[in-house]
Design an enzyme around this catalytic site. Structure first.
Site, PDB file in Angstrom:
ATOM      1  N   CYS A  75      35.523  27.936  21.179  1.00 52.53           N
ATOM      2  CA  CYS A  75      36.175  29.166  20.723  1.00 52.53           C
ATOM      3  C   CYS A  75      36.911  28.930  19.407  1.00 52.53           C
ATOM      4  O   CYS A  75      37.680  27.968  19.281  1.00 52.53           O
ATOM      5  CB  CYS A  75      37.158  29.645  21.783  1.00 52.53           C
ATOM      6  SG  CYS A  75      38.000  31.178  21.350  1.00 52.53           S
ATOM      7  N   CYS A  81      45.312  30.587  20.668  1.00 55.85           N
ATOM      8  CA  CYS A  81      45.418  31.381  21.896  1.00 55.85           C
ATOM      9  C   CYS A  81      46.087  30.553  22.995  1.00 55.85           C
ATOM     10  O   CYS A  81      45.873  29.346  23.093  1.00 55.85           O
ATOM     11  CB  CYS A  81      44.017  31.822  22.322  1.00 55.85           C
ATOM     12  SG  CYS A  81      43.960  32.643  23.930  1.00 55.85           S
ATOM     13  N   CYS A  84      43.593  28.662  26.722  1.00 52.64           N
ATOM     14  CA  CYS A  84      42.926  27.379  26.968  1.00 52.64           C
ATOM     15  C   CYS A  84      43.733  26.235  26.374  1.00 52.64           C
ATOM     16  O   CYS A  84      44.182  26.316  25.235  1.00 52.64           O
ATOM     17  CB  CYS A  84      41.517  27.368  26.357  1.00 52.64           C
ATOM     18  SG  CYS A  84      40.341  28.441  27.208  1.00 52.64           S
ATOM     19  N   CYS A 161      35.745  36.296  25.066  1.00 52.53           N
ATOM     20  CA  CYS A 161      36.420  35.054  25.420  1.00 52.53           C
ATOM     21  C   CYS A 161      35.423  34.142  26.127  1.00 52.53           C
ATOM     22  O   CYS A 161      34.805  34.543  27.126  1.00 52.53           O
ATOM     23  CB  CYS A 161      37.596  35.363  26.331  1.00 52.53           C
ATOM     24  SG  CYS A 161      38.368  33.906  27.080  1.00 52.53           S
ATOM     25  N   GLN A 229      40.839  34.866  44.032  1.00 55.35           N
ATOM     26  CA  GLN A 229      40.613  33.689  43.203  1.00 55.35           C
ATOM     27  C   GLN A 229      39.688  34.030  42.042  1.00 55.35           C
ATOM     28  O   GLN A 229      38.685  34.727  42.225  1.00 55.35           O
ATOM     29  CB  GLN A 229      40.010  32.567  44.038  1.00 55.35           C
ATOM     30  CG  GLN A 229      40.927  32.036  45.124  1.00 55.35           C
ATOM     31  CD  GLN A 229      42.072  31.196  44.573  1.00 55.35           C
ATOM     32  OE1 GLN A 229      42.023  30.711  43.445  1.00 55.35           O
ATOM     33  NE2 GLN A 229      43.107  31.016  45.366  1.00 55.35           N
ATOM     34  N   TYR A 258      51.541  34.047  52.785  1.00 51.81           N
ATOM     35  CA  TYR A 258      51.109  34.544  51.479  1.00 51.81           C
ATOM     36  C   TYR A 258      49.617  34.884  51.572  1.00 51.81           C
ATOM     37  O   TYR A 258      48.808  34.460  50.756  1.00 51.81           O
ATOM     38  CB  TYR A 258      51.344  33.505  50.388  1.00 51.81           C
ATOM     39  CG  TYR A 258      52.702  32.832  50.416  1.00 51.81           C
ATOM     40  CD1 TYR A 258      53.790  33.371  49.728  1.00 51.81           C
ATOM     41  CD2 TYR A 258      52.898  31.645  51.124  1.00 51.81           C
ATOM     42  CE1 TYR A 258      55.030  32.744  49.748  1.00 51.81           C
ATOM     43  CE2 TYR A 258      54.131  31.017  51.149  1.00 51.81           C
ATOM     44  CZ  TYR A 258      55.191  31.566  50.462  1.00 51.81           C
ATOM     45  OH  TYR A 258      56.412  30.945  50.477  1.00 51.81           O
ATOM     46  N   GLU A 279      52.391  38.937  53.881  1.00 50.75           N
ATOM     47  CA  GLU A 279      52.114  39.116  52.453  1.00 50.75           C
ATOM     48  C   GLU A 279      53.050  40.184  51.913  1.00 50.75           C
ATOM     49  O   GLU A 279      53.325  41.181  52.593  1.00 50.75           O
ATOM     50  CB  GLU A 279      50.647  39.531  52.263  1.00 50.75           C
ATOM     51  CG  GLU A 279      50.275  40.113  50.922  1.00 50.75           C
ATOM     52  CD  GLU A 279      50.486  39.142  49.777  1.00 50.75           C
ATOM     53  OE1 GLU A 279      51.008  39.573  48.735  1.00 50.75           O
ATOM     54  OE2 GLU A 279      50.133  37.957  49.925  1.00 50.75           O
ATOM     55  N   ASP A 318      49.581  29.499  50.936  1.00 46.95           N
ATOM     56  CA  ASP A 318      49.064  29.532  49.565  1.00 46.95           C
ATOM     57  C   ASP A 318      50.103  30.240  48.707  1.00 46.95           C
ATOM     58  O   ASP A 318      49.925  31.396  48.307  1.00 46.95           O
ATOM     59  CB  ASP A 318      47.721  30.266  49.546  1.00 46.95           C
ATOM     60  CG  ASP A 318      47.053  30.229  48.173  1.00 46.95           C
ATOM     61  OD1 ASP A 318      47.585  29.567  47.265  1.00 46.95           O
ATOM     62  OD2 ASP A 318      46.002  30.882  48.018  1.00 46.95           O
ATOM     63  N   CYS A 345      48.748  25.758  43.442  1.00 41.59           N
ATOM     64  CA  CYS A 345      48.217  25.867  42.079  1.00 41.59           C
ATOM     65  C   CYS A 345      49.082  25.132  41.065  1.00 41.59           C
ATOM     66  O   CYS A 345      48.819  25.218  39.856  1.00 41.59           O
ATOM     67  CB  CYS A 345      48.074  27.338  41.686  1.00 41.59           C
ATOM     68  SG  CYS A 345      49.625  28.273  41.710  1.00 41.59           S
TER      69      CYS A 345
END
Length: 391
Positions: A75, A81, A84, A161, A229, A258, A279, A318, A345
């Protein structure tokens, strides 16, 4: 707050990779976190943020001595940006850098010596075209993303993108011509991801408002603007890791914390478990009740767990990026489950939560890491926890 060094160009020798995708360097005794470099490189980097006395942030502008794993970014705006972090890094070495970060965070925060690897979602993946959910701002009528550590907008290339799913790129361009904010969702079952939903300034302008996502033989209804996801193989990879670690048995009680629209609850129910979930999103819970046979409640997990069963054989959590925290971990521990699956994550928040579980007598039986966000510094982990007295 001084600004006298912001914009200055420093010549730096880059040290190890750090959490967040930065390499650590030093300038006159001060730590500088440098984006766009690789360990061992010598670079010229421009200071982007000097607001902290203890450390600055900078971005590589010129590479004086390059590492062998450096490649040309696909890119043209990859260095500006904020989307990434690692387009300048060969794909396999991206995973090695992430492995180092996971290992360092687990050891430093939780005292865990981890010798695992970051596993690819697909062995043949090149790291492009995977992101099925994109959230754009617009600039001059074209899709744009935030610049790194800035509110400035960077227009994506005309062809789209590179990490976004190809099926949604034309729709993003079309919607951006008349909106300030655009969400594009590419959905479908299995490899057939051709359905596109578009929200322009929060209003659905193309495709279904509720999409269907799948994992093996199971399907879930998800709001186009809701959470699922973003990597096409993420649901399969994560549910397989959770099932392999928990080994659910017929009739066991399982909690899905969650839970979203019930991804983990669904696969646990199919394995014979009796599931409950919590949730914060009322709409997600409405869909979870449609997607999965079980009991689902609306509320913040830390405030609502006492409404769930007081005992559980299995727990899946999660949590958001900040992690579960002491209150949620304490509630899990009161139920003394035989196994817990923590899907994380962020390796730092995972390590903090694992420390809390350790205080309550639970240890990791396994920790796996997955590269579900190629070209970025993000990495997903699944830790399986069991009572420390178990062999």
């Amino acid at each position: 707050m001084t600004q006298q060094h912001e914009g200055a160009v420093l010549e730096l020798d880059l040290g190890p990779i750090a959490h967040g995708g930065f390499c650590v360097a030093r300038s006159e005794g001060r730590v500088v976190f440098v984006r766009g470099g690789l360990p061992g490189e010598k670079v010229r980097a421009r200071v982007l943020d000097d607001s902290k006395a203890s450390h600055w942030f900078a971005a590589t502008r010129e590479v004086l001595v390059a590492d062998e794993h450096r490649v040309d970014p696909v890119c043209p705006v990859a260095g500006v940006c904020g989307g990434c972090d690692f387009q300048h890094v060969q794909i396999d070495f991206q995973r090695e850098l992430k492995r180092r970060v996971v290992a360092e965070q687990l050891q430093r925060i939780a005292g865990i010596d981890w010798e695992g690897a970051v596993e690819p979602a697909d062995a043949d993946e090149d790291g492009l075209g995977w992101r099925t959910r994109m959230h754009y701002r617009t600039r001059d009528g074209v899709p744009a993303l935030r610049a790194f550590r800035s509110h400035d907008l960077v227009a994506v290339p005309a062809e789209g993108c590179p990490i976004s799913h190809p099926s949604g790129r034309a729709a993003a361009r079309d919607a951006a011509a008349g909106a300030e904010e655009v969400q594009v969702v590419v959905s479908g079952t299995g490899a057939d991801r051709t359905r596109v939903s578009v929200l322009a300034d929060g209003v659905l302008v193309e495709g279904p408002a509720t999409v269907t996502e799948s994992c093996g033989p199971l399907q879930w209804k998800v709001d186009a603007g809701g959470f699922w996801q973003v990597h096409p193989r993420a649901a399969k990879v994560l549910t397989a890791a959770v099932l392999d670690g928990l080994q659910p048995r017929q009739g066991e009680k399982a909690l899905d914390l969650y839970c979203g629209v019930g991804l983990f609850a669904g696969v646990l129910a199919r394995a014979g478990a009796r599931v409950e979930g919590v949730e914060i999103s009322r709409r997600a819970v409405t869909l979870a009740r449609r997607n999965v046979t079980g009991r689902f409640i609306v509320g913040r997990t830390e405030r609502s767990m006492r409404q769930l069963s007081s005992r559980a054989d299995l727990v899946v959590l999660d949590p958001p990026r900040k992690g579960a925290g002491r209150k949620v971990v304490a509630e899990i521990l009161t139920r003394r489950p035989r196994a817990v699956a923590h899907v994380a994550c962020d390796p730092a928040s995972l390590a903090r939560d694992l420390s809390l579980f350790a205080e309550g007598g639970y240890r990791p039986a396994s920790i796996r890491a997955f590269d579900l966000f190629p070209m970025t510094h993000h990495v997903e982990c699944v830790a399986i926890l069991v009572p420390a007295t178990e062999d």
